[in-house]
Scaffold this active site. Sequence first.
Site, PDB file in Angstrom:
ATOM      1  N   CYS A   1      79.666  48.698  50.504  1.00  0.00           N
ATOM      2  CA  CYS A   1      79.777  49.661  49.131  1.00  0.00           C
ATOM      3  C   CYS A   1      78.874  49.158  47.945  1.00  0.00           C
ATOM      4  CB  CYS A   1      81.261  49.870  48.576  1.00  0.00           C
ATOM      5  SG  CYS A   1      82.498  50.735  49.902  1.00  0.00           S
ATOM      6  N   ALA A  19      78.574  39.232  53.202  1.00  0.00           N
ATOM      7  CA  ALA A  19      78.767  37.989  53.722  1.00  0.00           C
ATOM      8  C   ALA A  19      77.946  36.756  53.328  1.00  0.00           C
ATOM      9  CB  ALA A  19      79.203  37.992  55.146  1.00  0.00           C
ATOM     10  N   ASN A  39      70.505  42.965  57.738  1.00  0.00           N
ATOM     11  CA  ASN A  39      71.700  42.476  58.363  1.00  0.00           C
ATOM     12  C   ASN A  39      72.129  41.069  58.573  1.00  0.00           C
ATOM     13  OD1 ASN A  39      73.630  42.535  60.754  1.00  0.00           O
ATOM     14  ND2 ASN A  39      73.528  44.522  60.774  1.00  0.00           N
ATOM     15  N   HIS A  78      77.847  54.733  58.713  1.00  0.00           N
ATOM     16  CA  HIS A  78      76.703  54.153  59.090  1.00  0.00           C
ATOM     17  C   HIS A  78      76.314  54.262  60.476  1.00  0.00           C
ATOM     18  CE1 HIS A  78      79.599  51.149  60.324  1.00  0.00           C
ATOM     19  NE2 HIS A  78      78.855  50.707  60.981  1.00  0.00           N
ATOM     20  N   GLN A 111      73.532  52.416  63.703  1.00  0.00           N
ATOM     21  CA  GLN A 111      72.450  51.310  63.917  1.00  0.00           C
ATOM     22  C   GLN A 111      71.380  51.662  64.653  1.00  0.00           C
ATOM     23  OE1 GLN A 111      75.066  47.929  65.547  1.00  0.00           O
ATOM     24  NE2 GLN A 111      77.038  49.080  65.231  1.00  0.00           N
ATOM     25  N   HIS A 132      66.862  64.130  73.362  1.00  0.00           N
ATOM     26  CA  HIS A 132      68.347  64.735  73.193  1.00  0.00           C
ATOM     27  C   HIS A 132      68.946  63.707  72.677  1.00  0.00           C
ATOM     28  CE1 HIS A 132      67.412  62.122  76.910  1.00  0.00           C
ATOM     29  NE2 HIS A 132      68.639  62.291  76.860  1.00  0.00           N
TER      30      HIS A 132
END
Length: 377
Positions: free
Chosen positions: A27, A33, A49, A166, A168, A299
């Site tokens: 947020c 972390a 990340n 989200h 990845q 696809h």
Amino acid sequence: MKRPWSGQVEKEEEDQVPQHDPNNPLCPGNTRANGEVNPDYNNTFVFENDFPALQPNAPDPGYNQHPLFQSKAARGVWWRCCLNNPRPDHEDLKAEDILTCSPDTSKVMCFHPWSDVTLPLMTLPDIIKVIDKWAELMVDLGSTYPWVQIFENKGAMMGCSNPHPHCQVWASNFLPNEATLSDRCQREYLKTHGEPLLLQYAKMEAEKQERVVVQNADWLAVVPYWATWPFQTLLLPRRHVQRLTNLTAQEREGLASIMKRLLTKYDNLFQISFPYSMGWHGAPTGPYLKEDQFHWQLHAHYYPPLLRSAGVRKFMVGYEMLAQEQRDLTPEQAAERLRNLPEEHYKTIETAGEFGGETPLALPRHTSTKPLTLPHL
């Protein structure tokens, strides 16, 4: 589907996700972390990340002469994408920079600053921004890496560790198993039949209409003939397109529209935020950009686990693990169920009793109409 069920019932996921959770590391304004504080972003937000799965400098496992114990280093970068403008200090990051940077050079991209907004609840302009960002990532990472896998795990049932919207992106220095199988099957089909497999398949599904869920001028979403998950769908462009980067502005708008319609129907099926794993498959990149990839057709796959209700999922166990997957309902039945659902999201429907308070009816189990050979796409 009529078999009495006394087995596991999943705990229904919390539907009241707060718009902003002060303890959620994705947020705006919150601390992650690694101690870094997110800015008060209001668009797509990109950052490094904190827990990358692929590393650009993964160690080589060494040589083993025995054919049963062969392995190689899987190198790449891992990006997580959350739905809304990249950080200015990372906008110019190129794939060649990623190869030479430290192991923690992988990214998170938030779709949207609000945790309670998923794709079907987003506006079309916001969804187009997501698609544009996917294409940008394909250009940046695809200039070097052979395979760039964009995927979204939605819902705790699918292993998603954070409710903030989200996806990845994993970029690897090799073609993964599914990509290799898809490449081989599409290549062989073109050689035998003279037309790309999924281009011909889309034309045939558009003619039959029995497995089509939603469609527009540029796209169609079908429950594929070979589907094994109950409400599995395949998203296909109508023209020959090999990669996300090849989509026109009109096709991106059409894609945003059909995604919103399809995912709204998913949510309306059991009136929950529908869990699934989805991902894009397109022609390989990196060194493959210089090779002929005419056999490829872009696809996207959607694999939702739910079967009977919001609490009962399909289990791929027993015979399905050891022999062959089985269908719980035919793709035609699944497509009809989804097709007949409203395209207005249940959270925005004000008329009481729109769904009559009922969950989808039980359907008979079918196992005899499964194609003998499933295309690996």
